[in-house]
Design an enzyme around this catalytic site. Structure first.
Site, PDB file in Angstrom:
ATOM      1  CB  CYS A  73       6.178  -3.927 -19.695  1.00 53.82           C
ATOM      2  SG  CYS A  73       5.872  -4.581 -21.342  1.00 53.82           S
ATOM      3  CG  HIS A 113       5.188  -9.854  -0.248  1.00 49.61           C
ATOM      4  ND1 HIS A 113       4.407 -10.260   0.811  1.00 49.61           N
ATOM      5  CD2 HIS A 113       6.200 -10.753  -0.319  1.00 49.61           C
ATOM      6  CE1 HIS A 113       4.940 -11.342   1.358  1.00 49.61           C
ATOM      7  NE2 HIS A 113       6.024 -11.660   0.700  1.00 49.61           N
ATOM      8  CG  ASP A 123      -0.273  -0.164   2.543  1.00 43.75           C
ATOM      9  OD1 ASP A 123      -0.873  -0.790   3.457  1.00 43.75           O
ATOM     10  OD2 ASP A 123       0.875   0.317   2.695  1.00 43.75           O
ATOM     11  CB  THR A 178       2.733  -9.896  10.005  1.00 39.79           C
ATOM     12  OG1 THR A 178       2.674 -10.919   9.000  1.00 39.79           O
ATOM     13  CG2 THR A 178       3.834 -10.197  11.009  1.00 39.79           C
TER      14      THR A 178
HETATM   15  C1  BV8 Z   1       7.665 -18.466  -3.223  1.00 41.75           C
HETATM   16  C2  BV8 Z   1       1.376  -9.665  -2.525  1.00 41.75           C
HETATM   17  C3  BV8 Z   1       9.074 -19.814  -4.541  1.00 41.75           C
HETATM   18  C4  BV8 Z   1       0.072  -9.882  -3.192  1.00 41.75           C
HETATM   19  C5  BV8 Z   1       1.697 -11.603  -1.071  1.00 41.75           C
HETATM   20  C6  BV8 Z   1       7.336 -22.361   3.427  1.00 41.75           C
HETATM   21  C7  BV8 Z   1       6.349 -22.896   4.208  1.00 41.75           C
HETATM   22  C8  BV8 Z   1       5.009 -22.889   3.711  1.00 41.75           C
HETATM   23  C9  BV8 Z   1       4.663 -22.324   2.474  1.00 41.75           C
HETATM   24  C10 BV8 Z   1       5.656 -21.794   1.727  1.00 41.75           C
HETATM   25  C11 BV8 Z   1       6.976 -21.814   2.186  1.00 41.75           C
HETATM   26  N1  BV8 Z   1       7.734 -21.199   1.252  1.00 41.75           N
HETATM   27  C12 BV8 Z   1       6.930 -20.795   0.209  1.00 41.75           C
HETATM   28  C13 BV8 Z   1       5.655 -21.156   0.485  1.00 41.75           C
HETATM   29  C14 BV8 Z   1       4.511 -20.890  -0.380  1.00 41.75           C
HETATM   30  C15 BV8 Z   1       3.944 -19.479  -0.198  1.00 41.75           C
HETATM   31  C16 BV8 Z   1       3.415 -19.311   1.211  1.00 41.75           C
HETATM   32  O1  BV8 Z   1       4.047 -18.711   2.067  1.00 41.75           O
HETATM   33  N2  BV8 Z   1       2.190 -19.826   1.401  1.00 41.75           N
HETATM   34  C17 BV8 Z   1       1.545 -19.646   2.729  1.00 41.75           C
HETATM   35  C18 BV8 Z   1       0.134 -19.165   2.497  1.00 41.75           C
HETATM   36  C19 BV8 Z   1       1.564 -20.930   3.494  1.00 41.75           C
HETATM   37  N3  BV8 Z   1       4.959 -18.440  -0.459  1.00 41.75           N
HETATM   38  C20 BV8 Z   1       5.115 -18.044  -1.747  1.00 41.75           C
HETATM   39  O2  BV8 Z   1       4.467 -18.449  -2.697  1.00 41.75           O
HETATM   40  C21 BV8 Z   1       6.206 -17.000  -1.972  1.00 41.75           C
HETATM   41  N4  BV8 Z   1       6.981 -17.314  -3.151  1.00 41.75           N
HETATM   42  O3  BV8 Z   1       7.715 -19.258  -2.322  1.00 41.75           O
HETATM   43  O4  BV8 Z   1       8.297 -18.616  -4.432  1.00 41.75           O
HETATM   44  C22 BV8 Z   1       9.985 -19.576  -5.641  1.00 41.75           C
HETATM   45  C23 BV8 Z   1      11.301 -19.330  -5.314  1.00 41.75           C
HETATM   46  C24 BV8 Z   1      12.201 -19.167  -6.368  1.00 41.75           C
HETATM   47  C25 BV8 Z   1      11.751 -19.204  -7.708  1.00 41.75           C
HETATM   48  C26 BV8 Z   1      10.406 -19.416  -7.977  1.00 41.75           C
HETATM   49  C27 BV8 Z   1       9.497 -19.579  -6.924  1.00 41.75           C
HETATM   50  C28 BV8 Z   1       5.598 -15.592  -2.279  1.00 41.75           C
HETATM   51  C29 BV8 Z   1       4.679 -15.154  -1.216  1.00 41.75           C
HETATM   52  C30 BV8 Z   1       4.217 -13.691  -1.478  1.00 41.75           C
HETATM   53  C31 BV8 Z   1       2.785 -13.654  -1.951  1.00 41.75           C
HETATM   54  N5  BV8 Z   1       2.291 -12.273  -2.062  1.00 41.75           N
HETATM   55  N6  BV8 Z   1       1.315 -10.304  -1.213  1.00 41.75           N
HETATM   56  C32 BV8 Z   1      -0.991  -8.960  -2.666  1.00 41.75           C
HETATM   57  O5  BV8 Z   1      -0.790  -8.274  -1.656  1.00 41.75           O
HETATM   58  O6  BV8 Z   1      -2.038  -8.950  -3.297  1.00 41.75           O
HETATM   59  S1  BV8 Z   1       1.431 -12.388   0.441  1.00 41.75           S
HETATM   60  C33 BV8 Z   1       0.233 -11.413   1.274  1.00 41.75           C
HETATM   61  O7  BV8 Z   1      -0.343 -12.269   2.235  1.00 41.75           O
HETATM   62  C34 BV8 Z   1       0.788 -10.243   2.070  1.00 41.75           C
HETATM   63  O8  BV8 Z   1       1.827  -9.565   1.412  1.00 41.75           O
HETATM   64  C35 BV8 Z   1       1.259 -10.931   3.352  1.00 41.75           C
HETATM   65  O9  BV8 Z   1       2.534 -11.494   3.171  1.00 41.75           O
HETATM   66  C36 BV8 Z   1       0.257 -12.047   3.501  1.00 41.75           C
HETATM   67  C37 BV8 Z   1      -0.830 -11.623   4.443  1.00 41.75           C
HETATM   68  O10 BV8 Z   1      -0.296 -11.696   5.737  1.00 41.75           O
HETATM   69  P1  BV8 Z   1      -0.435 -10.419   6.718  1.00 41.75           P
HETATM   70  O11 BV8 Z   1       0.036  -9.190   6.034  1.00 41.75           O
HETATM   71  O12 BV8 Z   1       0.173 -10.822   7.994  1.00 41.75           O
HETATM   72  O13 BV8 Z   1      -2.040 -10.231   6.846  1.00 41.75           O
HETATM   73  P2  BV8 Z   1      -3.085 -11.178   7.612  1.00 41.75           P
HETATM   74  O14 BV8 Z   1      -4.426 -10.670   7.244  1.00 41.75           O
HETATM   75  O15 BV8 Z   1      -2.748 -12.613   7.421  1.00 41.75           O
HETATM   76  O16 BV8 Z   1      -2.826 -10.877   9.175  1.00 41.75           O
HETATM   77  C38 BV8 Z   1      -3.044  -9.580   9.672  1.00 41.75           C
HETATM   78  C39 BV8 Z   1      -2.507  -9.612  11.092  1.00 41.75           C
HETATM   79  O17 BV8 Z   1      -2.647  -8.296  11.624  1.00 41.75           O
HETATM   80  C40 BV8 Z   1      -3.261 -10.567  12.015  1.00 41.75           C
HETATM   81  O18 BV8 Z   1      -2.317 -11.245  12.843  1.00 41.75           O
HETATM   82  C41 BV8 Z   1      -4.153  -9.617  12.850  1.00 41.75           C
HETATM   83  O19 BV8 Z   1      -4.345 -10.098  14.171  1.00 41.75           O
HETATM   84  C42 BV8 Z   1      -3.289  -8.372  12.893  1.00 41.75           C
HETATM   85  N7  BV8 Z   1      -4.027  -7.115  13.043  1.00 41.75           N
HETATM   86  C43 BV8 Z   1      -5.223  -6.768  12.480  1.00 41.75           C
HETATM   87  N8  BV8 Z   1      -5.541  -5.480  12.831  1.00 41.75           N
HETATM   88  C44 BV8 Z   1      -4.497  -5.019  13.606  1.00 41.75           C
HETATM   89  C45 BV8 Z   1      -3.531  -6.064  13.732  1.00 41.75           C
HETATM   90  N9  BV8 Z   1      -2.387  -5.926  14.432  1.00 41.75           N
HETATM   91  C46 BV8 Z   1      -2.182  -4.719  15.047  1.00 41.75           C
HETATM   92  N10 BV8 Z   1      -3.060  -3.665  14.963  1.00 41.75           N
HETATM   93  C47 BV8 Z   1      -4.220  -3.795  14.267  1.00 41.75           C
HETATM   94  N11 BV8 Z   1      -5.063  -2.746  14.208  1.00 41.75           N
HETATM   95 ZN    ZN Z   2       6.809  -2.787 -22.471  1.00 39.58          ZN
END
Ligand code: BV8
Ligand code: ZN
Length: 251
Positions: free
Chosen positions: A135, A127, A112, A196
């Site tokens: 592109c 991210h 954001d 997070t």
């Molecule tokens: C990859 C951009 C390989 C898009 C995002 C190891 C173990 C398990 C799985 C994997 C692993 N390694 C890789 C994986 C697979 C996967 C993964 O992690 N899967 C998960 C779901 C299990 N990872 C990937 O695919 C990564 N890439 O591995 O590539 C590779 C390597 C080399 C060559 C080729 C390939 C890429 C991952 C990135 C994906 N993109 N974002 C977009 O934004 O649209 S991820 C996206 O989701 C966010 O960026 C963020 O990372 C995640 C969301 O999590 P949070 O931000 O924490 O949000 P959430 O809602 O979950 O939680 C909010 C928290 O805030 C809560 O705890 C809540 O209580 C708290 N909260 C709420 N309000 C408040 C608060 N706290 C304080 N104050 C408040 N007011």
């Molecule tokens: Zn171009």
């Protein structure tokens, strides 16, 4: 402020004490730090993924299959982020950076741009960003502001199809930025984990990296998370309140 809340005082004191001795501080932020600005989180009941299958809107395969759907999803988030502002949590992190200067860095999972809009200087967008497009033909990356770009924006340079400059699932993180985020976690004395769920990797792996290198890990979240076991101190509550409160203890 009901009686039971006061028992958080010792935690704030411990976190403040660690910061007082620190010369290097690093932070990992997630959607929670922007929640009080009005940016939906991912896993909350009304979260971003609600109504959208991750596979459809945040994977290269999803973009291949239905680029219009993906652009509608990201244009909606661009337009929403244009309407919101950084909150006191973002501003507290700006003040912390002023205290530690080059010894301070934020690794954010957020796309954001609110940390930078609040005034944070060293922000590693592991991210990507809603502000930028890339592109898929000439690879040019450009800042395109936050207006709706339509459902099939084309590259002004080569006419190729544009995609959001965002890291989707199954895609690698930007190498240089990720490397700098890991180094900041390795070298810090205090590591803050703010808003997070710490379930997405490799981003969440900076927490055990900081821990293994001797940092005091402080979690700021509404609730305990997958990172809580690694936290030395937990400051539970909205980060728009806990971070300013922590900062106040440093002055
Ligand atoms: C990859 C951009 C390989 C898009 C995002 C190891 C173990 C398990 C799985 C994997 C692993 N390694 C890789 C994986 C697979 C996967 C993964 O992690 N899967 C998960 C779901 C299990 N990872 C990937 O695919 C990564 N890439 O591995 O590539 C590779 C390597 C080399 C060559 C080729 C390939 C890429 C991952 C990135 C994906 N993109 N974002 C977009 O934004 O649209 S991820 C996206 O989701 C966010 O960026 C963020 O990372 C995640 C969301 O999590 P949070 O931000 O924490 O949000 P959430 O809602 O979950 O939680 C909010 C928290 O805030 C809560 O705890 C809540 O209580 C708290 N909260 C709420 N309000 C408040 C608060 N706290 C304080 N104050 C408040 N007011
Ligand atoms: Zn171009």
């Amino acid at each position: 402020m009901t009686a039971d809340h006061d028992d958080r005082e010792p935690d704030f004191a411990r976190a403040a004490e660690a910061l007082k001795w620190a010369t290097k501080v690093a932070v990992l932020t997630g959607a929670g730090v922007s929640a009080e600005s009005g940016v939906p989180t991912f896993r909350a009941s009304d979260g971003l993924w609600e109504g959208h299958r991750i596979e459809d809107v945040a994977t290269p395969m999803g973009f291949e299959a239905n680029p219009e759907l993906v652009w509608r999803f990201y244009n909606g988030r661009r337009v929403n982020v244009a309407k919101v502002n950084p909150n006191p949590g973002h501003h507290a992190l700006v003040k912390l950076e002023q205290r530690y200067g080059d010894g301070f860095a934020i690794a954010t999972q957020n796309v954001d741009g609110l940390h930078q809009r609040a005034g944070s200087k060293t922000v590693f967008e592991v991210h990507g960003s809603l502000h930028r497009t890339r592109c898929i033909n000439c690879e040019k990356v450009e800042d395109r502001g936050l207006e709706d770009l339509g459902n099939r924006p084309l590259c002004p340079h080569c006419g190729g199809f544009l995609r959001p400059d965002i890291v989707w699932f199954h895609e690698p993180l930007p190498e240089d930025i990720w490397m700098r985020a890991m180094v900041a976690a390795e070298e810090c004395d205090v590591f803050l984990v703010v808003g997070t769920s710490a379930v997405v990797y490799p981003a969440a792996s900076v927490i055990p990296i900081a821990k293994a290198n001797g940092a005091t890990v402080v979690e700021c979240n509404l609730t305990r998370t997958d990172a809580s076991h690694a936290a030395d101190v937990g400051l539970y509550g909205p980060s728009g309140q806990t971070l300013p409160k922590l900062l106040a203890k440093l002055s």
